[in-house]
Design an enzyme around this catalytic site. Structure first.
Site, PDB file in Angstrom:
ATOM      1  N   GLU A   1       0.807  -1.249   0.039  1.00  0.00           N
ATOM      2  CA  GLU A   1      -0.099   0.043   0.080  1.00  0.00           C
ATOM      3  C   GLU A   1       1.006   1.341   0.098  1.00  0.00           C
ATOM      4  O   GLU A   1       0.586   2.314  -0.715  1.00  0.00           O
ATOM      5  CB  GLU A   1      -0.982   0.050   1.238  1.00  0.00           C
ATOM      6  CG  GLU A   1      -1.856  -1.031   1.266  1.00  0.00           C
ATOM      7  CD  GLU A   1      -1.322  -2.356   2.039  1.00  0.00           C
ATOM      8  OE1 GLU A   1      -2.450  -2.849   2.687  1.00  0.00           O
ATOM      9  OE2 GLU A   1      -0.488  -2.683   2.008  1.00  0.00           O
TER      10      GLU A   1
ATOM     11  N   TYR B   1      -5.159   7.874  16.708  1.00  0.00           N
ATOM     12  CA  TYR B   1      -4.010   9.165  16.910  1.00  0.00           C
ATOM     13  C   TYR B   1      -3.975  10.114  15.669  1.00  0.00           C
ATOM     14  O   TYR B   1      -3.603   9.632  14.669  1.00  0.00           O
ATOM     15  CB  TYR B   1      -2.803   8.574  17.350  1.00  0.00           C
ATOM     16  CG  TYR B   1      -1.612   9.638  17.341  1.00  0.00           C
ATOM     17  CD1 TYR B   1      -1.562  10.097  18.828  1.00  0.00           C
ATOM     18  CD2 TYR B   1      -0.895  10.014  16.538  1.00  0.00           C
ATOM     19  CE1 TYR B   1      -0.306  11.217  18.850  1.00  0.00           C
ATOM     20  CE2 TYR B   1       0.190  10.965  16.557  1.00  0.00           C
ATOM     21  CZ  TYR B   1       0.358  11.544  17.725  1.00  0.00           C
ATOM     22  OH  TYR B   1       1.323  12.423  17.913  1.00  0.00           O
TER      23      TYR B   1
END
Length: 250
Positions: A61, A130
């Site tokens: 990816e 996060y």
């Protein structure tokens, strides 16, 4: 069924097939075992294949994201990874999910489910994440300005930076630009100091000087070299490094 998951569109299925062809045509069953494909807003597709290495070689990816960027694609809408030997669509690992959320928060990811391949927003694929752009400075509670770069420092450098004994930092494989910077010190209670990168200089490790070492807060050049080897065990004298000059913001 989770309502955040959509059935794949015809374009999504084309993306899966593109990724499958990438790995089936170029995989070797050992180092290259996963293909990926990403689509941009114009419908263009860009492929990538993983590069396994025990030190943490990039996933397919991430390679596909780099390929798209190198080709000028900026607005990416969907991504998928496909395993070799007929393994089909694979879900991205945790690191890839964080990278996708940080750099392409509007992207959708094709993932395998018990009901078949589904399309899911990256924000749903990584809940309670996060979010780098929303972190707060521990020093005064103020939010980081959007786009401000960050320099991470070892905790032992905090006092030297605060007192002005350390006004440079030598970086290896860590791109830095002149401008505002948040200097993050990795303590139990993270400390963030606002600063400005005044200028940068590129040179090889062998070209470092005693003056570079002193400005970096070390006794001499030998100590700087020792510290570089501590932080970057694979660094060589011929490698290019960046000497980053900075000051605290007033």
């Amino acid at each position: 069924m989770d309502t955040t998951m959509n059935l794949p569109t015809e374009e999504d299925l084309e993306l899966v097939e593109f990724a499958r062809r990438v790995v089936e045509s170029n995989g070797d069953g050992e180092v290259h075992t996963v293909g990926a494909a990403v689509r941009d807003a114009q419908g263009r597709m860009f492929g990538g294949i993983n590069l396994y290495h025990f030190t943490g070689g990039p996933c397919a990816e991430l390679v596909a994201l780099g390929h798209a960027r190198a080709a000028g694609a900026r607005d990416l809408t969907a991504i998928v990874a496909v395993g070799d030997t007929g393994r089909g669509v694979l879900a991205p690992c945790g690191r890839d999910r964080q990278v996708l959320l940080d750099h392409h928060p509007g992207i959708r990811v094709l993932v395998p489910t018990v009901g078949g391949v589904r399309s899911v927003a990256i924000t749903d694929l990584l809940p309670h994440a996060y979010v780098w752009a929303e972190q707060s400075a521990a020093a005064d509670g103020a939010p980081y300005p959007a786009g401000t770069q960050t320099l991470a420092f070892h905790r032992t450098y905090l006092d030297a930076v605060r007192t002005g004994r350390k006004t440079t930092t030598v970086r290896f494989r860590d791109p830095v630009e002149a401008g505002p910077v948040n200097m993050v010190f990795e303590l139990d209670d993270e400390v963030v100091l606002s600063g400005v990168v005044t200028h940068i200089a590129s040179k090889s490790v062998a070209e470092l000087t005693e003056a570079d070492a002193v400005a970096d807060g070390f006794r001499d050049l030998a100590e700087l070299h020792d510290r570089l080897r501590f932080h970057y065990p694979d660094i060589k004298s011929t490698d290019d490094i960046t000497v980053v000059h900075f000051r605290l913001a007033h």
